[in-house]
Design an enzyme around this catalytic site. Structure first.
Site, mmCIF file in Angstrom:
data_model
loop_
_atom_site.group_PDB
_atom_site.id
_atom_site.type_symbol
_atom_site.label_atom_id
_atom_site.label_comp_id
_atom_site.label_asym_id
_atom_site.label_seq_id
_atom_site.Cartn_x
_atom_site.Cartn_y
_atom_site.Cartn_z
ATOM 1 C CD1 TRP A 110 -3.182 3.092 -2.119
ATOM 2 C CD2 TRP A 110 -5.224 2.927 -3.031
ATOM 3 N NE1 TRP A 110 -3.474 4.290 -2.726
ATOM 4 C CE2 TRP A 110 -4.717 4.223 -3.291
ATOM 5 C CE3 TRP A 110 -6.491 2.596 -3.519
ATOM 6 C CZ2 TRP A 110 -5.427 5.185 -4.006
ATOM 7 C CZ3 TRP A 110 -7.203 3.550 -4.231
ATOM 8 C CH2 TRP A 110 -6.671 4.825 -4.473
ATOM 9 C CG ASP A 111 -2.754 -2.891 2.395
ATOM 10 O OD1 ASP A 111 -1.942 -2.573 3.295
ATOM 11 O OD2 ASP A 111 -2.445 -3.538 1.373
ATOM 12 C CG LEU A 112 -8.088 -0.784 5.051
ATOM 13 C CD1 LEU A 112 -8.292 0.611 5.647
ATOM 14 C CD2 LEU A 112 -8.502 -1.847 6.059
ATOM 15 C CG ASP A 161 -1.804 1.186 1.342
ATOM 16 O OD1 ASP A 161 -3.013 1.058 1.132
ATOM 17 O OD2 ASP A 161 -1.271 2.283 1.655
ATOM 18 N N GLY A 209 -8.837 -5.652 0.097
ATOM 19 C CA GLY A 209 -9.368 -6.732 0.926
ATOM 20 C C GLY A 209 -10.860 -6.872 0.767
#
Lengths: 422, 422
Positions: free
Chosen positions: A183-185, A154, A188
């Site tokens: 971006w990670d969230l 991210d 996911g």
């Protein structure tokens, strides 16, 4: 609402109590070979809807097992936040025997099983081809940094897509990184969506598949979706605008004893703000002088500094106890800036008064305020918040039920350090 | 990969070409009564997987129809970015006759239909009870600002959960707002997940439901999931750390001709960085002097300023053409800060070389680089990028096929301005 509060009250303090309802995804089984934010948050979303999510880690924990924030005993609050409700299995998948066990768990039978979520490279025990040899209808979702598998997280993707150079005060020299791994969230959550879509497809056709999802692509697609790419293609250079809301009116303001964010994105929010701060005459004058029509969001953005000056003059010497109720009564869109400490200590939204939360007794930590999933399902029920497992807590149970191992075999694996935890 | 490129090539330049495959959600129908980012991005995710997504707006467009960025003709690049692939229907739902039509569209029969995604208050034509009277198995997902329906947007939720006071350089007085509406985007994606979960439940039980999702709860749950809440409860005050990565090593650096982000989150990334910049001796000395073990991420965070000074000294006078290949060869986790213009003009990841993108001919705008969904489904196929509809483009077709109106009835509705567009 009532049943949620009952469920919350019943579970508060006792992590082992079974939820009142099995959850909307009850019966689904997903195996997670994961670390950090993206895959674990996607897997947890499914667990929080009642799926059985089995996370496989190396004995001693994976790359994220000590990720900050940690307690004084180095127990990760990050790990226990992102792995609530999962089963934890520890297997040494660096050796062939461990890999065989892991593959057996992934491909174990079950109509709603055979689903794998991973952010490891799809090689070896995670090779889609090898897994499909054991379970042809396997659904596998592989999260990558970049398409094709390049090294990215991210915090390196965000710089490459232009956001840090648009963030923060104009006076700052250089980029401003984000604190939230957005971006990670998002990746996911998109992984959870993708798994459910693939499961639906399999239910209709019998067909599993390998789905790939690149963090960098999530960021690039978002830039496209919000219009940044088309705007740049047309030659317009987006500039840093500090705390102003782009394209409408919004900014932060100091009042006497607090700092607030005020937003006038819609016309209704704008008229509410003008009424609350008695701005109508000044705004009419500003429109006359500027030739702008401040009922239009774009013109409000153009005149943001002048509008902000007017708002500032009317709030800077007033207290929040005076402004807040007035804003609420008239429908102004606003909020108060809080620190995390103020949020946690004083905001009812961040307490058990909010059905999102319950007090849980997290192994390794103690009592914490933990959230469940924000999705509030009327039917199928919203499960109450639960704890994260102890590392490897379910190794034995999973090997017994999914791989059919007996006590002696399990003992032997543990003696040879092929499995851990439990 | 080949079929995607073919599909992309076939569609490039011609928005009307049918996709090569129907998409993994083909057959599903969702109606969207929406505006802005959260609900539209969630609905678009479903459309990009092949669902028929019908967005209903007032004639002339909704609250977001002119949201910036806009073209010189005030056509919104934001709107066309967030509404790709949907059907657009314009109905005056401020009057009873319009509301009846809208309700008929929402509750129109179909095994995979009767799904509603909205961020409007569930009243009147969006009352769950009234809609269920027409279609008892309706699935409705209502996105709210706050649970209970309070007035909130991404830009007011973010201040209230503490993130802006943790963002940006320590020298900045006050909060730093985010540019990316991360909460909106995450909420939208979670809405897509929730709809699919509810559709699965309905398939198994015949039961529809009303699901609620509050933007504020998405933010609060995320703070909990990342460990912020538990950390604050334990009395630890998280501080602003500028561009440093919290809890490990990561920071931005100027080299001779560029600015880069370098991350050493994992041990592998750390050893790669030490090798690439020949830091081993200096790091050993730093460990000796500080008593820290820099192979541990937490200790790297503690020593971040000293590590950053060492890295800075080794990169500041070197060009990117020298550093970049070395970093890549040795597995350093890094990226270059780009502006959006640089991304769009020069980065192959943001071009048709990336199967995520295609050049489309967007009505109202012209040629733009548009993304499809980042989820790359092997089976069921990833649909190529498509355009956003013209406002109200599908009004007649939808009224004909879903409500059974004939030409005369449709003409009459248009003459009385109850419907628009088309």
């Amino acid at each position: 609402m009532g049943s949620q509060i009952d469920a919350v009250a019943a579970c508060a303090g006792d992590a082992a109590v079974l939820p009142m309802t099995p959850g909307i995804l009850a019966g689904m089984r997903v195996v997670e070979a994961s670390a950090f934010v993206a895959a674990p948050s996607g897997g947890m979303t499914l667990a929080q809807m009642g799926a059985e999510v089995i996370r496989i880690d190396m004995p001693g924990g994976g790359l994220d097992y000590r990720r900050w924030p940690v307690t004084g005993d180095e127990y990760s609050l990050f790990w226990c936040g992102l792995n609530k409700g999962k089963r934890s299995v520890c297997i040494d998948f660096s050796i062939p025997e461990g890999r065989e066990l892991a593959m057996a768990i992934i491909t174990a039978p079950g109509e709603d099983a055979g689903m794998l979520l991973t952010n490891y490279a799809p090689r070896g025990w995670l090779s889609h081809e090898m897994l499909c040899a054991k379970r042809p209808d396997l659904i596998q979702l592989t999260i990558q940094g970049k398409r094709g598998g390049g090294n990215a997280v991210d915090y390196t993707v965000n710089p490459s897509v232009g956001i840090p150079l648009l963030t923060g005060p104009q006076a700052v020299d250089g980029p401003v990184n984000h604190v939230l791994p957005a971006w990670d969230l998002l990746t996911g959550q998109m992984a959870a969506t993708g798994l459910l879509a693939a499961e639906r497809h399999r239910r209709r056709t019998g067909e599993g598949q390998h789905i790939k999802l690149a963090l960098e692509d999530v960021a690039l697609a978002t830039l496209g979706n919000l219009g940044f790419i088309a705007e740049a293609q047309r030659g317009h250079v987006r500039e840093r605008v500090g705390n102003y809301l782009y394209g409408a009116f919004g900014c932060d303001f100091k009042c006497k004893d607090a700092r607030v964010m005020i937003v006038a994105l819609t016309h209704k929010q704008w008229t509410a703000l003008c009424a609350a701060l008695e701005l109508s005459e000044a705004i009419a004058e500003l429109e006359r002088v500027s030739g702008l029509d401040l009922s239009l969001e774009g013109d409000r953005f153009r005149a943001r500094e002048q509008i902000a000056a007017l708002v500032h003059a009317r709030v800077v010497d007033r207290s929040l106890s005076e402004l807040g109720p007035r804003f609420d009564r008239l429908g102004v869109c606003w909020s108060r800036y809080q620190t995390v400490a103020e949020l946690v200590e004083g905001d009812p939204a961040c307490s058990v008064a909010n059905p999102l939360f319950a007090s849980t007794d997290q192994p390794g930590v103690g009592r914490i305020l933990a959230p469940t999933i924000p999705l509030d399902f009327a039917a199928g029920g919203r499960l109450p918040p639960v704890t994260a497992p102890r590392l490897g807590e379910h190794t034995d149970a999973v090997l017994r039920t999914l791989v059919g191992l007996g006590d002696a075999a399990i003992e032997d694996l543990r003696a040879r350090a092929i499995i851990g935890g439990g």
